[in-house]
Design an enzyme around this catalytic site. Sequence first.
Site, PDB file in Angstrom:
ATOM      1  N   LYS A 256      -6.059   5.901   3.864  1.00 54.47           N
ATOM      2  CA  LYS A 256      -5.905   5.129   3.294  1.00 54.47           C
ATOM      3  C   LYS A 256      -6.116   5.828   1.586  1.00 54.47           C
ATOM      4  O   LYS A 256      -6.726   6.317   0.912  1.00 54.47           O
ATOM      5  CB  LYS A 256      -6.473   3.547   3.001  1.00 54.47           C
TER       6      LYS A 256
HETATM    7  P1  NAD Z   1       5.125  -5.101  -0.491  1.00 56.58           P
HETATM    8  O1  NAD Z   1       4.906  -4.346  -1.420  1.00 56.58           O
HETATM    9  O2  NAD Z   1       6.394  -4.873  -0.079  1.00 56.58           O
HETATM   10  O3  NAD Z   1       4.876  -7.139  -0.350  1.00 56.58           O
HETATM   11  C1  NAD Z   1       3.834  -7.892  -0.678  1.00 56.58           C
HETATM   12  C2  NAD Z   1       4.717  -9.206  -1.007  1.00 56.58           C
HETATM   13  O4  NAD Z   1       3.802  -9.864  -1.005  1.00 56.58           O
HETATM   14  C3  NAD Z   1       5.662  -9.323  -1.934  1.00 56.58           C
HETATM   15  O5  NAD Z   1       6.990 -10.028  -2.082  1.00 56.58           O
HETATM   16  C4  NAD Z   1       5.090  -9.975  -3.268  1.00 56.58           C
HETATM   17  O6  NAD Z   1       5.132 -10.777  -4.015  1.00 56.58           O
HETATM   18  C5  NAD Z   1       4.241 -10.749  -2.021  1.00 56.58           C
HETATM   19  N1  NAD Z   1       2.792 -11.564  -2.979  1.00 56.58           N
HETATM   20  C6  NAD Z   1       1.412 -11.066  -3.580  1.00 56.58           C
HETATM   21  N2  NAD Z   1       1.004 -11.725  -3.652  1.00 56.58           N
HETATM   22  C7  NAD Z   1       1.612 -13.005  -3.071  1.00 56.58           C
HETATM   23  C8  NAD Z   1       0.550 -14.138  -3.232  1.00 56.58           C
HETATM   24  N3  NAD Z   1      -0.415 -14.546  -3.438  1.00 56.58           N
HETATM   25  N4  NAD Z   1       1.164 -15.131  -2.474  1.00 56.58           N
HETATM   26  C9  NAD Z   1       2.475 -14.743  -1.418  1.00 56.58           C
HETATM   27  N5  NAD Z   1       3.521 -13.895  -1.739  1.00 56.58           N
HETATM   28  C10 NAD Z   1       2.669 -13.027  -2.505  1.00 56.58           C
HETATM   29  O7  NAD Z   1       4.242  -5.123   0.457  1.00 56.58           O
HETATM   30  P2  NAD Z   1       4.466  -4.641   2.266  1.00 56.58           P
HETATM   31  O8  NAD Z   1       4.641  -2.711   2.683  1.00 56.58           O
HETATM   32  O9  NAD Z   1       4.858  -5.967   2.479  1.00 56.58           O
HETATM   33  O10 NAD Z   1       2.428  -4.602   2.590  1.00 56.58           O
HETATM   34  C11 NAD Z   1       2.244  -5.973   3.395  1.00 56.58           C
HETATM   35  C12 NAD Z   1       1.096  -6.052   3.430  1.00 56.58           C
HETATM   36  O11 NAD Z   1       1.272  -5.381   4.669  1.00 56.58           O
HETATM   37  C13 NAD Z   1      -0.149  -5.751   2.876  1.00 56.58           C
HETATM   38  O12 NAD Z   1      -1.504  -6.151   3.633  1.00 56.58           O
HETATM   39  C14 NAD Z   1      -0.663  -4.351   3.833  1.00 56.58           C
HETATM   40  O13 NAD Z   1      -1.196  -3.197   3.794  1.00 56.58           O
HETATM   41  C15 NAD Z   1       0.765  -4.504   5.377  1.00 56.58           C
HETATM   42  N6  NAD Z   1       1.045  -3.446   5.850  1.00 56.58           N
HETATM   43  C16 NAD Z   1       2.083  -2.526   5.422  1.00 56.58           C
HETATM   44  C17 NAD Z   1       2.546  -1.990   5.945  1.00 56.58           C
HETATM   45  C18 NAD Z   1       4.212  -0.677   5.085  1.00 56.58           C
HETATM   46  O14 NAD Z   1       4.686  -0.186   6.741  1.00 56.58           O
HETATM   47  N7  NAD Z   1       4.858  -1.365   4.162  1.00 56.58           N
HETATM   48  C19 NAD Z   1       2.300  -1.503   7.399  1.00 56.58           C
HETATM   49  C20 NAD Z   1       1.203  -1.914   7.674  1.00 56.58           C
HETATM   50  C21 NAD Z   1       0.305  -3.099   7.099  1.00 56.58           C
END
Ligand code: NAD
Length: 424
Positions: free
Chosen positions: A112
């Site tokens: 990561k």
């Molecule tokens: P992103 O940046 O696209 O989206 C994150 C979202 O969370 C945004 O809409 C933001 O406004 C929201 N957010 C932040 N704080 C918040 C709160 N307190 N209440 C409500 N909403 C809140 O990120 P992502 O890629 O969607 O990743 C989200 C999660 O999924 C992370 O834990 C990441 O590690 C995990 N993840 C992502 C992927 C991927 O392919 N992008 C793969 C596996 C896991």
Amino acid sequence: MKTIHDSGSSTDCHKASIMQFDRAADLMELDSALRQWLNTSFRELSVRIPVRMDNGNVQVFSGYRVQHNNVRGPHKGGLRYHPDVSLGDIRGLAAWMTWKCALLELPLGGAKGGITCNPKEMSFGELERLTREYVHGIGDLIGPYKDIPAPDVNTNARIMGWIMDEYSKRQGYSPGVVTGKPMELGGSPGRENATGKGVSMVVSRWAEKENKRLDQTSAAVQGFGNVGYHAALHLSRLGCKIVAVSDSTGGIINEDGLDIEAAGRHKKIKGSLSGFAGGDAVHQDEVLIFKCDYLIPSALQNVIHGGTFEKLQTRIIFEAANGPICPYTEPKLPGAGITVLPDILVNGGGVTVSYFEWVQNIQHFKWKDEAIQLELQTIMHRAFDRVIVLAEERNVSYRIAAYILAIDKVVRAGHLRGTYQPHI
Ligand code: NAD
């Protein structure tokens, strides 16, 4: 400046990953040397990143790349841009990638990366300079057969394109150094929505197991970024009623169900969910405790903790985010009648299609979207079914079952390679 094995702070993701691992390792009766090998990073790099800001001043950012284990294949894991990024969090997130790839049987290890910054306050040009300088800092560690970054919180295809370009300038054309790229640069069909799509596959498999039709269920989704939006969209297309969604600016609830496509359009135009007229506006934290069959946290870690869990009004939590449940709170959830489907299973669709992208880059051949969707479903369902069967056989939680399956694969590979041979 670069330092290997920077001390870093022991924050939630690291602690959570160790506590989860230990619960499974106890049941597996792993010895202490094996635990140490499996529970610590292979390599940790901390870099300082000087960036010329638009106002002419130089700002120095801290960045990290942690490689947890590569006994089953090259290190693989996302890159996060967030003000709270710390070495401790990146450590835990890297370990989760090892277990996720092993559980899904992808020939990849865990890693990561992250940069402590607030991308919402940075211009496009500043983000590009930050990313290129970060690649300069970690360039020796990454490569198509060494370590392959991907998008995570606040990073996207455009940023992955800069990584591919910066690395390729030094090493020659190397699309396989990073996944989640734009299609024009070797990205894969289906990668952008893969994590959310995978979440919807796990939820629908669960509904099937419960003998329920998805159109008889409701879900609340915290986080409306890449993962949350696509999970909500695919589930709503499958008939599930999405009754609440949120982003960092607020939440929207509607017991009759939200129009997710309209909410997505609103967010694209306005930059946030705030002001979306399709439901009632609430504080974002209300969404986590809104009444629903399925709660799908899809934002950041440690959001379900001692202060929130007693207010939860759901029966099942699908961890679309990494580490959304505090490890001290988790043991209390079964007593409250709440079941957890763990992150290393639920959000595995992203790394699965990243794996397909990497394979296509190495093959210099493009797969069709239908083939990708079919393979993704096969892998997600197989992992889901194995977790369910083992949990029932051993009478353990789904998380512990997932860890046992994953740890076993890593231990076997280590043994066969001779990296870790317990009995000589
Ligand atoms: P992103 O940046 O696209 O989206 C994150 C979202 O969370 C945004 O809409 C933001 O406004 C929201 N957010 C932040 N704080 C918040 C709160 N307190 N209440 C409500 N909403 C809140 O990120 P992502 O890629 O969607 O990743 C989200 C999660 O999924 C992370 O834990 C990441 O590690 C995990 N993840 C992502 C992927 C991927 O392919 N992008 C793969 C596996 C896991």
